[in-house]
Motif scaffolding. Structure first.
Motif, PDB file in Angstrom:
ATOM      1  N   ASN A 199       3.885  -2.838   7.888  1.00 32.76           N
ATOM      2  CA  ASN A 199       5.338  -2.704   8.008  1.00 32.76           C
ATOM      3  C   ASN A 199       5.867  -1.935   6.802  1.00 32.76           C
ATOM      4  N   ILE A 200       7.017  -1.299   6.953  1.00 33.40           N
ATOM      5  CA  ILE A 200       7.673  -0.693   5.792  1.00 33.40           C
ATOM      6  C   ILE A 200       8.104  -1.808   4.854  1.00 33.40           C
ATOM      7  N   SER A 201       7.788  -1.663   3.572  1.00 34.16           N
ATOM      8  CA  SER A 201       8.112  -2.683   2.583  1.00 34.16           C
ATOM      9  C   SER A 201       9.552  -2.545   2.124  1.00 34.16           C
ATOM     10  N   TYR A 202      10.182  -3.685   1.834  1.00 35.80           N
ATOM     11  CA  TYR A 202      11.537  -3.660   1.283  1.00 35.80           C
ATOM     12  C   TYR A 202      11.522  -3.348  -0.197  1.00 35.80           C
ATOM     13  N   ASP A 203      10.343  -3.406  -0.845  1.00 33.60           N
ATOM     14  CA  ASP A 203      10.221  -3.093  -2.268  1.00 33.60           C
ATOM     15  C   ASP A 203      10.196  -1.582  -2.422  1.00 33.60           C
ATOM     16  N   ASP A 204      11.159  -1.025  -3.168  1.00 29.22           N
ATOM     17  CA  ASP A 204      11.269   0.428  -3.279  1.00 29.22           C
ATOM     18  C   ASP A 204      10.584   0.987  -4.515  1.00 29.22           C
ATOM     19  N   VAL A 205       9.817   0.159  -5.238  1.00 23.34           N
ATOM     20  CA  VAL A 205       9.096   0.630  -6.421  1.00 23.34           C
ATOM     21  C   VAL A 205       7.712   1.080  -5.970  1.00 23.34           C
ATOM     22  N   ILE A 206       7.496   2.393  -5.860  1.00 26.16           N
ATOM     23  CA  ILE A 206       6.242   2.877  -5.303  1.00 26.16           C
ATOM     24  C   ILE A 206       5.325   3.491  -6.341  1.00 26.16           C
ATOM     25  N   GLY A 207       5.706   3.442  -7.615  1.00 27.73           N
ATOM     26  CA  GLY A 207       4.850   4.031  -8.642  1.00 27.73           C
ATOM     27  C   GLY A 207       3.491   3.353  -8.703  1.00 27.73           C
ATOM     28  N   VAL A 208       3.508   2.047  -8.870  1.00 17.97           N
ATOM     29  CA  VAL A 208       2.276   1.263  -8.926  1.00 17.97           C
ATOM     30  C   VAL A 208       2.456   0.069  -7.998  1.00 17.97           C
ATOM     31  N   PRO A 209       1.829   0.068  -6.846  1.00 15.38           N
ATOM     32  CA  PRO A 209       2.003  -1.044  -5.913  1.00 15.38           C
ATOM     33  C   PRO A 209       1.454  -2.344  -6.478  1.00 15.38           C
ATOM     34  N   ALA A 210       2.063  -3.456  -6.056  1.00 13.59           N
ATOM     35  CA  ALA A 210       1.629  -4.759  -6.529  1.00 13.59           C
ATOM     36  C   ALA A 210       0.200  -5.045  -6.078  1.00 13.59           C
ATOM     37  N   LYS A 211      -0.563  -5.709  -6.940  1.00 13.83           N
ATOM     38  CA  LYS A 211      -1.912  -6.116  -6.567  1.00 13.83           C
ATOM     39  C   LYS A 211      -1.833  -7.101  -5.408  1.00 13.83           C
ATOM     40  N   GLY A 212      -2.782  -6.995  -4.513  1.00 10.43           N
ATOM     41  CA  GLY A 212      -2.796  -7.878  -3.370  1.00 10.43           C
ATOM     42  C   GLY A 212      -3.200  -9.289  -3.757  1.00 10.43           C
ATOM     43  N   ILE A 213      -2.833 -10.228  -2.904  1.00  8.94           N
ATOM     44  CA  ILE A 213      -3.181 -11.627  -3.120  1.00  8.94           C
ATOM     45  C   ILE A 213      -3.702 -12.230  -1.818  1.00  8.94           C
ATOM     46  N   ILE A 214      -4.406 -13.341  -1.956  1.00 13.37           N
ATOM     47  CA  ILE A 214      -4.738 -14.190  -0.824  1.00 13.37           C
ATOM     48  C   ILE A 214      -3.754 -15.347  -0.871  1.00 13.37           C
ATOM     49  N   LEU A 217       0.835  -1.190   0.000  1.00 10.50           N
ATOM     50  CA  LEU A 217       0.000   0.000   0.000  1.00 10.50           C
ATOM     51  C   LEU A 217       0.876   1.248   0.000  1.00 10.50           C
ATOM     52  N   ARG A 218       0.450   2.252  -0.745  1.00 17.98           N
ATOM     53  CA  ARG A 218       1.100   3.561  -0.638  1.00 17.98           C
ATOM     54  C   ARG A 218       0.467   4.315   0.535  1.00 17.98           C
ATOM     55  N   MET A 219       1.306   4.696   1.487  1.00 18.31           N
ATOM     56  CA  MET A 219       0.827   5.443   2.649  1.00 18.31           C
ATOM     57  C   MET A 219       1.678   6.682   2.851  1.00 18.31           C
ATOM     58  N   ARG A 220       1.020   7.771   3.267  1.00 19.74           N
ATOM     59  CA  ARG A 220       1.735   9.020   3.503  1.00 19.74           C
ATOM     60  C   ARG A 220       2.584   8.918   4.761  1.00 19.74           C
ATOM     61  N   ASN A 221       3.839   9.361   4.643  1.00 20.66           N
ATOM     62  CA  ASN A 221       4.693   9.360   5.817  1.00 20.66           C
ATOM     63  C   ASN A 221       4.609  10.705   6.539  1.00 20.66           C
ATOM     64  N   LYS A 222       5.446  10.890   7.525  1.00 18.94           N
ATOM     65  CA  LYS A 222       5.395  12.107   8.345  1.00 18.94           C
ATOM     66  C   LYS A 222       5.721  13.364   7.554  1.00 18.94           C
ATOM     67  N   ASP A 223       6.365  13.202   6.381  1.00 20.60           N
ATOM     68  CA  ASP A 223       6.701  14.346   5.525  1.00 20.60           C
ATOM     69  C   ASP A 223       5.655  14.569   4.437  1.00 20.60           C
ATOM     70  N   GLY A 224       4.572  13.780   4.462  1.00 22.92           N
ATOM     71  CA  GLY A 224       3.519  13.938   3.474  1.00 22.92           C
ATOM     72  C   GLY A 224       3.804  13.248   2.157  1.00 22.92           C
ATOM     73  N   LYS A 225       4.848  12.424   2.101  1.00 24.36           N
ATOM     74  CA  LYS A 225       5.202  11.710   0.880  1.00 24.36           C
ATOM     75  C   LYS A 225       4.743  10.258   0.993  1.00 24.36           C
ATOM     76  N   TYR A 226       4.353   9.665  -0.143  1.00 22.88           N
ATOM     77  CA  TYR A 226       3.918   8.280  -0.131  1.00 22.88           C
ATOM     78  C   TYR A 226       5.124   7.351  -0.073  1.00 22.88           C
ATOM     79  N   ILE A 227       5.071   6.397   0.842  1.00 22.76           N
ATOM     80  CA  ILE A 227       6.046   5.332   0.908  1.00 22.76           C
ATOM     81  C   ILE A 227       5.297   4.011   0.821  1.00 22.76           C
ATOM     82  N   LEU A 228       6.028   2.948   0.503  1.00 20.19           N
ATOM     83  CA  LEU A 228       5.377   1.654   0.329  1.00 20.19           C
ATOM     84  C   LEU A 228       5.348   0.899   1.659  1.00 20.19           C
ATOM     85  N   ILE A 229       4.147   0.463   2.021  1.00 17.80           N
ATOM     86  CA  ILE A 229       3.934  -0.266   3.265  1.00 17.80           C
ATOM     87  C   ILE A 229       3.417  -1.663   2.944  1.00 17.80           C
ATOM     88  N   ALA A 230       4.054  -2.677   3.515  1.00 14.09           N
ATOM     89  CA  ALA A 230       3.575  -4.054   3.367  1.00 14.09           C
ATOM     90  C   ALA A 230       2.436  -4.284   4.360  1.00 14.09           C
TER      91      ALA A 230
END
Length: 231
Positions: free
Chosen positions: A136-151, A101-114
């Motif tokens: 959790n903070i994701s180790y994947d640093d590609v935040i343009g288009v987050p991966a689709k979720g899975i079950i 998920l892209r979530m806003r951090n304390k600086d107002g920027k989107y970071i990737l969250i697992a």
């Protein structure tokens, strides 16, 4: 296990993984939120003691999630909720939802969250009782288009990738009609007259809608269904 034991489990996840851990009691419509160190990065406050809210929808966290990702998150979790009811109780703990998920951090920027979501306990009648969400903070640093979720089945490695067709099946056509009328201010008796069905049938559909959307009343149902473009 007791509620207190599950609460301790959620607390330990927040400590060991530095995660935000949300334990939701779906029967009491109450959530316990444990903020590990990742909370500081998201502009929230780390805390050893849990915060408690009278809802299973943690809006303070949802408000940080990119709107597009929030819709996908809700849709995936609702499909998971309705899928899990069709498998043996002993196997429910094998499955969980996993997504970025892209979530806003304390600086107002989107970071990737697992994000992961588990049903950790159910009642003897098969109904879901407790759900656990981890952020959790994701180790994947590609935040343009987050991966689709899975079950994901962690016991077998099976993955289920829902599509839009499955999402559209969360509510039946009749349930969408009834919810749309409720959103327009119609009472159950008026809905029954408009659709030429009995009042008992309307009430049964309403209960099914509340259960499927994991909400406690029709106002919440309309709000959540609108958010997910189901109506």
């Amino acid at each position: 296990m007791s509620l207190a034991q599950y609460q301790y489990m959620a607390f330990m996840y927040s400590r060991i993984e530095n995660a935000i851990a949300v334990l939701s009691d779906m029967k009491a419509n109450r959530s316990y939120i444990y903020n590990g160190r990742v909370a500081n990065e998201l502009g929230l406050e780390e805390s050893v003691s849990p915060s408690e809210i009278n809802s299973i929808w943690e809006e303070d966290i949802f408000n940080l999630i990119h709107p597009d990702d929030l819709v996908e998150k809700h849709l995936l979790e609702l499909q998971f909720f309705n899928m899990i009811k069709s498998i043996p109780i002993a196997e429910t703990s094998d499955y969980h939802v996993s997504s970025n998920l892209r979530m806003r951090n304390k600086d107002g920027k989107y970071i990737l969250i697992a994000h992961r979501m588990f049903y950790v306990s159910s009642k003897l009648n098969g109904s879901m009782w407790l759900a656990l969400c981890l952020y959790n903070i994701s180790y994947d640093d590609v935040i343009g288009v987050p991966a689709k979720g899975i079950i994901f089945n962690s016991a077998t490695g099976q993955t289920i990738k829902p599509g839009q067709q499955e999402y559209n099946k969360i509510l039946t056509t009749r349930e969408k009609e009834i919810l749309q009328l409720i959103r327009n201010g119609k009472l159950s008796k008026e809905v029954a007259d408009i659709l030429s069905i009995s009042l008992n049938t309307v009430n049964r559909h309403r209960q099914n809608i509340l259960e499927k959307l994991r909400v406690s009343n029709s106002i919440e149902a309309c709000r959540i269904a609108e958010r997910m473009n189901l109506i």
